[in-house]
Design an enzyme around this catalytic site. Sequence first.
Site, PDB file in Angstrom:
ATOM      1  CB  ALA A 119      -0.931   0.031   1.211  1.00 44.14           C
ATOM      2  CG  ASP A 120       2.018   3.394  -3.105  1.00 39.84           C
ATOM      3  OD1 ASP A 120       3.132   3.885  -3.341  1.00 39.84           O
ATOM      4  OD2 ASP A 120       1.628   2.319  -3.593  1.00 39.84           O
ATOM      5  NE  ARG A 121      -1.881   9.397   0.815  1.00 39.81           N
ATOM      6  CZ  ARG A 121      -1.562  10.659   1.093  1.00 39.81           C
ATOM      7  NH1 ARG A 121      -2.182  11.308   2.060  1.00 39.81           N
ATOM      8  NH2 ARG A 121      -0.626  11.285   0.406  1.00 39.81           N
TER       9      ARG A 121
END
Length: 366
Positions: free
Chosen positions: A244-246
Amino acid sequence: MSVEALRYQRGSLSILDQLLLPQRTVYQQLAGVRAAWQAIRDMKVRGAPAIAIVGCLSLAVELHQREDDVKEDLATFALESLDYLVTARPTAVNMAQAARELSDFVASEVKRPDSTAESLKENLISRIEGLLEKDVSNNKCIGSHGAEHILSRAKTDKVIILTHCNTGSLATAGYGTALGVIRSLWSTGRLERVYCTETRPYNQGARLTAYELVQEKIPATLIADSMVSVAMKEKGISAVVVGADRIVANGDTANKIGTYQLAIAARHHGIPFYVAAPSTSCDLALESGEQIVIEERPGAELTDVNGVRVAAPGIGVWNPAFDITPHNLITAGIVTEFGVHDPSELRKVLLDKTLPTQHTIPTIPR
């Protein structure tokens, strides 16, 4: 031995140019902040944790070279540099989180009556270098927690994992997040095979994840993104593990485009779906995934392959780099350095926890 995405010693930083992989292994020296910004923008370095680490280390390199006599001047340079680095790629939150933490540290140091330009420089560089060690430690905890959780629920002696994009050493300071879970499973002798997607249109899976898996001799099979549903149906997939990036307050996650459809397909086939990421990828300031700014990449990434046009001239292109996976599709949990948690519990876990310098790595059943 994991692939080295970056090489750092005080005053010097170089990155493995991921645009050239897997054909060529070339390390590029980064002289400072502007060079790092461009490398991040061009995706020579990518992956939310790696973006933050490289960005911050580039500031450390440039700080090492400066000879400021006035601490306020040095502080201004550091704060402006951090703000600038955040703009390189907006969706991944790790750089913004690191910038906030370091900006608060700079403000605190400047206020100390006994601080000088030299002490500020030394303390800030040391603080940044600590982020490098911490990221690797956190990743190993993520790997162990995720592997332990998967194996405790496995219906077979050996498991088969499907993953998407690149979440290994090339996307972090070392070891990896989702690929760290896979590494931990492999170390137990209970991983049968990994299926990795090609991850169109930028092919991070085909170029980078496949590269890491081959380098470490982990049994792996490459599939096209459009094959994930039939792979889930026919290949005995035990779990899907992505990065996940965020991650926002309600547990929605932003990750590489194509993740959302994997989550939908996993739900249909009754396959556990995990998201693995450090707490630095969590953004509790945003309530839901609808508030996440999604980066859109150049159309040529979709229409061209290695500079050769493959799409019909004149066709329109929509090329979002990420999509949002709703929290209710993350059926197995979100894996951080603190453990595996239901998306609905993650906010409380993060608010209750402080980040210790070391975490206890759990014992994985063999």
